[in-house]
Structure formats: C-alpha cells, structure tokens
Write an enzyme that holds these catalytic residues in place. Sequence first.
Site, PDB file in Angstrom:
ATOM      1  N   ASP A 157       0.929  -1.146  -0.061  1.00  0.00           N
ATOM      2  CA  ASP A 157      -0.076  -0.010  -0.026  1.00  0.00           C
ATOM      3  C   ASP A 157       0.940   1.289  -0.069  1.00  0.00           C
ATOM      4  OD1 ASP A 157      -2.310   1.801   0.248  1.00  0.00           O
ATOM      5  OD2 ASP A 157      -1.834   1.798   2.535  1.00  0.00           O
ATOM      6  N   SER A 158       0.207   2.438  -0.055  1.00  0.00           N
ATOM      7  CA  SER A 158       0.984   3.638   0.022  1.00  0.00           C
ATOM      8  C   SER A 158       1.568   3.951   1.525  1.00  0.00           C
ATOM      9  CB  SER A 158       0.398   5.018  -0.703  1.00  0.00           C
ATOM     10  OG  SER A 158      -0.999   4.746   0.244  1.00  0.00           O
ATOM     11  N   CYS A 203      -4.665  -1.410  -1.727  1.00  0.00           N
ATOM     12  CA  CYS A 203      -4.660   0.076  -2.001  1.00  0.00           C
ATOM     13  C   CYS A 203      -5.721   0.194  -3.022  1.00  0.00           C
ATOM     14  CB  CYS A 203      -3.308   0.453  -2.622  1.00  0.00           C
ATOM     15  SG  CYS A 203      -3.292   2.208  -2.892  1.00  0.00           S
ATOM     16  N   GLU A 258      -2.254   8.614   8.524  1.00  0.00           N
ATOM     17  CA  GLU A 258      -0.955   8.546   8.360  1.00  0.00           C
ATOM     18  C   GLU A 258      -0.516   9.455   9.427  1.00  0.00           C
ATOM     19  OE1 GLU A 258       1.297   6.971   6.340  1.00  0.00           O
ATOM     20  OE2 GLU A 258      -0.250   5.839   5.473  1.00  0.00           O
ATOM     21  N   CYS A 316     -10.979   3.007   0.344  1.00  0.00           N
ATOM     22  CA  CYS A 316      -9.487   3.088   0.487  1.00  0.00           C
ATOM     23  C   CYS A 316      -9.212   2.407   1.598  1.00  0.00           C
ATOM     24  CB  CYS A 316      -9.141   4.714   0.758  1.00  0.00           C
ATOM     25  SG  CYS A 316      -7.651   5.211   1.204  1.00  0.00           S
ATOM     26  N   HIS A 320      -7.029   2.779   3.963  1.00  0.00           N
ATOM     27  CA  HIS A 320      -6.780   3.473   5.313  1.00  0.00           C
ATOM     28  C   HIS A 320      -8.312   3.835   5.848  1.00  0.00           C
ATOM     29  CE1 HIS A 320      -2.914   4.661   3.228  1.00  0.00           C
ATOM     30  NE2 HIS A 320      -2.481   5.370   4.342  1.00  0.00           N
TER      31      HIS A 320
HETATM   32  N1  DGL Z   1      -4.765   3.131   1.235  1.00  0.00           N
HETATM   33  C1  DGL Z   1      -4.940   3.807  -0.208  1.00  0.00           C
HETATM   34  C2  DGL Z   1      -6.040   3.437  -1.019  1.00  0.00           C
HETATM   35  O1  DGL Z   1      -6.537   2.331  -0.728  1.00  0.00           O
HETATM   36  C3  DGL Z   1      -4.080   4.969  -0.681  1.00  0.00           C
HETATM   37  C4  DGL Z   1      -4.066   6.322  -0.116  1.00  0.00           C
HETATM   38  C5  DGL Z   1      -3.450   7.152  -0.755  1.00  0.00           C
HETATM   39  O2  DGL Z   1      -2.152   6.835  -0.726  1.00  0.00           O
HETATM   40  O3  DGL Z   1      -3.926   8.282  -1.304  1.00  0.00           O
HETATM   41  O4  DGL Z   1      -6.432   4.037  -1.625  1.00  0.00           O
END
Ligand code: DGL
Length: 273
Positions: free
Chosen positions: A10-11, A73, A151, A185, A187
């Site tokens: 993931d990011s 992600c 984050e 997302c 996150h």
């Molecule tokens: N966790 C990510 C997603 O599912 C990435 C969020 C991001 O880096 O902007 O989209």
Amino acid sequence: MTENAIGIFDSGLGGLTAVKELVKLLPNENVIYFGDTARVPYGNRSKRTIIRYAEQDADFLLSRGVKMIIAACGTVSSVAVNLKDELPVPFTGVVAPTAYAAAHATKNGRIGVIGTSATVNSGSYKNELLRLDRSFSVFQQDCPLFVSLVENSFISPDDDIVKLVVERYLKGLKEQDIDTLILGCTHFPIIAQAISNYLDGKVTLIDSGKETALYAVKLLEKNNLFNRSTEPGSCRYYVSDTVEDFRRTAEIFLGRNVGNEVSHINLEHAFVH
Ligand code: DGL
C-alpha cells in the site's frame, strides 16, 4: 514455494487493514508488507505516476520471493488495472472483492463509495457495482484528508479533528439514505468507528482490506498455495520512510508491538541485495 510469503503493499498504513484480517484467517502464513510511506499519498497523483509506483512496489515484493501479491490499496487497484497481467504470481486488488461484498450487503440498493480522489474519479467501484446489478444507486465522495489523518495517527473517534473532517465529507452521503458504505480506501477502516458514529450506526460499512483478505484466501486455495507448515507465520514490514510513525500507528491499529518487525527500505536500492 508454498512457504514463501504473501506480499501485500500500500502507499502507507492502509494495507494493514488487510494484514490484520489475513493473519487472523491464516495464522500459519508468512507475510511481507511494503508501505510506501515516503511517497504517500498516491490518491492525488496522476495515473502515470500511480502505475509507476505500483510496478515498483510489486517488483520489491517479487524480489523477496513472494508467492502472491495483494495491492491493498484502492487507488492502485482502481488505476493500475493492468498490473495483474504483468506479474508472474497470483494477484488481487481490492475493488472486485469489496464491491461484491457491498452488493450482497445492501437491502435498499443505495450504496455509498468513499475513496481517494483518484479512486472516485476512476469510477472503479461504481462500475463494478453496476456491473453486478444495474439497478443500484451509487453515490461517491472522495475523502483525501482521511489518508493524512490516518498517516498522522489521528484515528481516535473522539478526536474533534477526526469528527469534523468526517462530518465535512460524509454530510452529503448521509442525506442519500444509503444503507451500505464502501470504505474504498484501505486507510479508511482505521477510522471506521468515527465514520460509523457519524452515520448513527445505521449504515453497513464494507471494509476493503478485510474483504480483500477474505478473497485472498480463496485465491491461495485456487492456486494450491497454502503454507502447510503448522508453525505460526512471521510478518515483516518494510517502509520507504522512517519507521517510527509507522510503528506507532501500526501498534495502535494491530493491537500489538511491531517494533523489530519493521525495517526501512530504500526502493532505489531494494534490488541490490
Ligand atoms: N490506502 C490507499 C487506498 O486504498 C492509498 C491512499 C493514498 O495513498 O492516497 O487508496
């Protein structure tokens, strides 16, 4: 091969929502996680950049000999749609398993989708939902600040900043009488309690990390890749920026200390060893 790890990327921290579930479902599997914390967020970058990052992330995991890759992600899954075809191992993103779960959860056919701007602009979840059932009404909202909240460890449902941002983004969706909301997302499940509280606990939240982990189990089975070892599996976490912030939030979210399991990796040097 079957003892090799499952690779998840993931990011940043979001993919931990998939790790948490996967470890619960398959405690004997080894997991290698890569969080590209030096380049998060992905969600407001161009398609070209997101695809390049995704390829580099997958290459890093392949260099560690993983037997399967999960792009945990929503952004990568929505934008780097050809990644699957470039990989020598089984692969899944989050969009299809999550949309499938939402389609089965809704009773009134009114489904909300929240994600990063790149995800919402791609229409990925919406298209997948409508492919499953054309009669659904789908309402989308991008919530880029949720990524920054997570984050930066703003994850408590009692935090005033979290409550304010949730209200700002979800006000419109709340008025649409949705009964199901895709946390598109990975996150976002980390602040699921704050989201649920704002929606008065009346909307079913679909956790993209969790649904993808459930699907990954099926994918492993289909490819005959289960680790037959009866020993508990190991987890290794790699991040491209400093390890401290990742450690702190990962510990709150996973409910255990991940101290020695986290290492810094410079992607540019990742393939030297
Ligand atoms: N966790 C990510 C997603 O599912 C990435 C969020 C991001 O880096 O902007 O989209």
